[in-house]
Scaffold this motif. Sequence first.
Motif, short mmCIF file in Angstrom:
data_model
loop_
_atom_site.label_atom_id
_atom_site.label_comp_id
_atom_site.label_asym_id
_atom_site.label_seq_id
_atom_site.Cartn_x
_atom_site.Cartn_y
_atom_site.Cartn_z
N VAL A 5 1.14 -1.20 -0.10
CA VAL A 5 0.14 -0.16 -0.58
C VAL A 5 0.53 1.55 -0.25
CG1 VAL A 5 -1.82 1.32 1.15
CG2 VAL A 5 -1.43 -1.07 1.11
N GLU A 6 0.29 1.31 -1.19
CA GLU A 6 1.49 3.36 -1.00
C GLU A 6 0.29 4.32 -0.45
OE1 GLU A 6 2.46 1.33 -5.04
OE2 GLU A 6 0.49 1.60 -4.25
N ILE A 34 12.75 -4.37 -2.58
CA ILE A 34 11.85 -3.22 -3.22
C ILE A 34 11.55 -2.11 -4.01
CG2 ILE A 34 10.34 -1.66 -1.69
CD1 ILE A 34 9.41 -3.76 -0.41
N GLY A 35 11.08 -1.68 -4.99
CA GLY A 35 11.37 -0.41 -6.38
C GLY A 35 10.31 -0.13 -6.37
N TRP A 36 10.92 1.21 -6.66
CA TRP A 36 9.69 2.51 -6.69
C TRP A 36 9.72 2.63 -8.08
CZ3 TRP A 36 6.21 4.61 -3.72
CH2 TRP A 36 5.96 4.05 -2.08
N PHE A 37 8.65 2.97 -8.72
CA PHE A 37 8.06 2.92 -10.74
C PHE A 37 7.00 4.38 -10.59
CE2 PHE A 37 10.01 -0.75 -11.85
CZ PHE A 37 10.79 -1.51 -10.84
N ARG A 38 7.48 4.86 -11.71
CA ARG A 38 6.41 5.92 -11.58
C ARG A 38 6.05 5.56 -13.16
NH1 ARG A 38 10.60 11.43 -11.56
NH2 ARG A 38 11.18 10.90 -13.26
N GLN A 39 4.83 6.27 -13.54
CA GLN A 39 4.49 6.15 -14.67
C GLN A 39 3.25 7.65 -15.15
OE1 GLN A 39 1.77 2.93 -15.88
NE2 GLN A 39 2.45 2.88 -18.38
N VAL A 93 1.99 8.65 -11.55
CA VAL A 93 1.55 7.75 -10.68
C VAL A 93 2.84 7.48 -10.46
CG1 VAL A 93 -0.09 5.96 -10.01
CG2 VAL A 93 -0.99 7.94 -11.29
N TYR A 94 3.09 6.70 -8.76
CA TYR A 94 4.40 6.58 -7.97
C TYR A 94 3.61 4.97 -7.71
CZ TYR A 94 7.41 10.32 -8.58
OH TYR A 94 8.04 11.09 -9.43
N TYR A 95 4.64 3.80 -7.84
CA TYR A 95 4.00 3.09 -7.83
C TYR A 95 5.12 2.03 -6.83
CZ TYR A 95 0.49 2.84 -11.45
OH TYR A 95 -0.66 3.04 -12.17
N TYR A 114 4.93 -8.48 -7.07
CA TYR A 114 3.87 -7.99 -6.64
C TYR A 114 4.02 -6.22 -6.46
CZ TYR A 114 4.95 -12.04 -4.80
OH TYR A 114 4.77 -13.46 -4.19
N TRP A 115 2.91 -5.81 -6.24
CA TRP A 115 2.49 -3.94 -6.66
C TRP A 115 1.48 -3.07 -5.98
CZ3 TRP A 115 5.31 -1.23 -10.25
CH2 TRP A 115 6.50 -1.81 -11.46
N GLY A 116 1.71 -2.37 -5.65
CA GLY A 116 0.75 -1.82 -5.06
C GLY A 116 -0.32 -1.46 -5.51
#
Length: 125
Positions: A5-6, A34-39, A93-95, A114-116
């Motif tokens: 959960v972000e 753990i990774g942080w991604f954005r789109q 949007v950051y995941y 696994y993704w938030g």
Amino acid sequence: QVQLVESGGGLVQPGGSLRLSCAASTFTLDYYNIGWFRQAPGKEREGVSCISSSDGSTYYADSVKGRFTISRDNAKNTVYLQMNSLKPEDTAVYYCAANNVHIYCSGNYYEYDYWGQGTQVTVSS
């Protein structure tokens, strides 16, 4: 089931700061990369930063080096992304995402299982 959960997204002016949180309730984050991604709209998902479970090593995309910092708080089972000196191009949007099959983390989204649900970050005056 792995659940992430972000939180912490929002609207901020250019030059401002936000701290995103990635929390897990069903597993121990310390055992996972753990990774942080954005789109952003119309763009591909981009790896922003990550932290490895094996040795705590970190990765940052060139676009955020020196501005973003990733960290863990094992007591709170949470990973943070501190974002400073934000720019309009950081709007997305950051995941957060997790995997436990690689020794080190990476910015490649396909390595994460696994993704938030994502949190919106908007940088605008």
